[in-house]
Write an enzyme that holds these catalytic residues in place. Structure first.
Site, PDB file in Angstrom:
ATOM      1  CG  HIS A  34      -1.842  -1.179   1.280  1.00 45.54           C
ATOM      2  ND1 HIS A  34      -2.551  -1.518   2.422  1.00 45.54           N
ATOM      3  CD2 HIS A  34      -2.146  -2.124   0.354  1.00 45.54           C
ATOM      4  CE1 HIS A  34      -3.242  -2.613   2.190  1.00 45.54           C
ATOM      5  NE2 HIS A  34      -3.023  -3.006   0.946  1.00 45.54           N
ATOM      6  CG  ASP A  65      -3.395  -5.159  -2.666  1.00 45.01           C
ATOM      7  OD1 ASP A  65      -3.017  -4.283  -1.867  1.00 45.01           O
ATOM      8  OD2 ASP A  65      -4.154  -6.097  -2.348  1.00 45.01           O
ATOM      9  CG  HIS A  71      -0.058  -9.494  -2.506  1.00 41.92           C
ATOM     10  ND1 HIS A  71      -0.003  -8.172  -2.887  1.00 41.92           N
ATOM     11  CD2 HIS A  71      -0.935  -9.550  -1.478  1.00 41.92           C
ATOM     12  CE1 HIS A  71      -0.810  -7.456  -2.126  1.00 41.92           C
ATOM     13  NE2 HIS A  71      -1.385  -8.278  -1.266  1.00 41.92           N
TER      14      HIS A  71
END
Length: 300
Positions: A86, A247, A270
């Site tokens: 972030h 993200d 991710h």
């Protein structure tokens, strides 16, 4: 708001940006100071609580060591920094090329679960251009990674575009899509305030595994069955997919340069974001570093 970015120049901060908060997974309070840095030094994290080994962790794709519920980077000495995505998204959006993120704990604070508090702290500090030319990473050939029904693709584009699609069984989320041409103003307006999210029925299991110990309704959108538990509700009807795009912006900045290319993520997270970063960097023919011609930079 910070002064207008000079797109052909590298930028750092005018003064240190400071903030403090809880780590969403560790539950520890952490103080952070984002410091100005020299041109061509990039973004790095400095663990000020460690003094017996190298505590500087460069923010690069090859430094990613874990991607479960967040992006974790490490250095050769085994020093780690968790949940960097972030803050990296905020640094990317504001065009901060060079900075040292000094923190006195193992995890970047979650703040409210979005990038907005970081944007505000960086705005207060201000940014300044540096003499060095800014280099952009231009995608020349498509690169794709696939895992079951999940997919991420990077393809050539003359700007930075971000497309994301998610699908969850919960009617509170369902299928959501977003497709944006990203620059600073679009990130501020469309993505910056979108928060991370999770499911109430998973909390106990996550905490037993060492995750989510600092999570609360103050920093996570929590879904219980078909219901959003947060009293204030959602900031946007499609806040969930917009946060996934946020993200991805942070994960892509681990390329070490702003991107000229189109990102398309389907059900990704991710892990696949880092996989496509590594796949791109491993194919030198698929990208190049460029600087902006003066006339293009002046046109903005």
């Amino acid at each position: 708001m910070s002064p207008r970015l000079a797109p052909d120049r590298q930028h750092t901060l005018t003064a240190p940006a400071q903030f403090r908060g809880v780590g969403i997974h560790t539950g520890l309070m952490v103080s952070v100071e984002v410091r100005p840095a020299e041109a061509d030094s990039g973004i790095a994290f400095l663990r000020t609580d460690i003094d017996d080994r190298d505590a500087l962790v460069p923010a690069r794709g090859e430094a990613v060591c874990r991607t479960q519920l967040g992006t974790v980077i490490s250095n050769a000495a085994g020093v780690t920094v968790s949940t960097v995505e972030h803050l990296m998204a905020a640094l990317s959006a504001l065009g901060i090329d060079n900075a040292v993120v000094a923190l006195d704990g193992p995890e970047v604070p979650i703040m409210d679960g979005s990038s907005q508090p970081f944007i505000e702290a960086l705005d207060r500090a201000g940014r300044r251009p540096q003499a060095a030319a800014r280099r952009y990473l231009e995608v020349l050939e498509p690169v794709e990674v696939v895992e079951d029904d999940k997919r991420v693709t990077l393809s050539p584009c003359d700007r930075f575009e971000m497309a994301f699609e998610i699908l969850f069984d919960s009617p509170a989320i369902g299928r959501q899509q977003v497709d944006l041409a990203l620059d600073e103003s679009v990130f501020r307006r469309e993505l910056a305030d979108c928060r991370t999210f999770g499911f109430f029925h998973e909390v106990e299991q996550l905490q037993a595994a060492g995750f989510a110990r600092g999570g609360s309704l103050d920093n996570v959108v929590v879904i219980d069955g078909d219901t959003v538990m947060n009293p204030e509700g959602l900031r946007r009807p499609d806040e969930f997919v917009r946060h996934k795009a946020l993200d991805a912006v942070g994960d892509l900045y681990l390329l070490g340069a702003p991107l000229f290319g189109r990102y398309e993520g389907v059900y990704a997270g991710h892990g696949l974001n880092n996989a496509v970063v590594r796949a791109l960097l491993a194919r030198p023919q698929a990208w190049r570093l460029i600087t902006l011609p003066t006339e293009l930079a002046e046109a903005g």
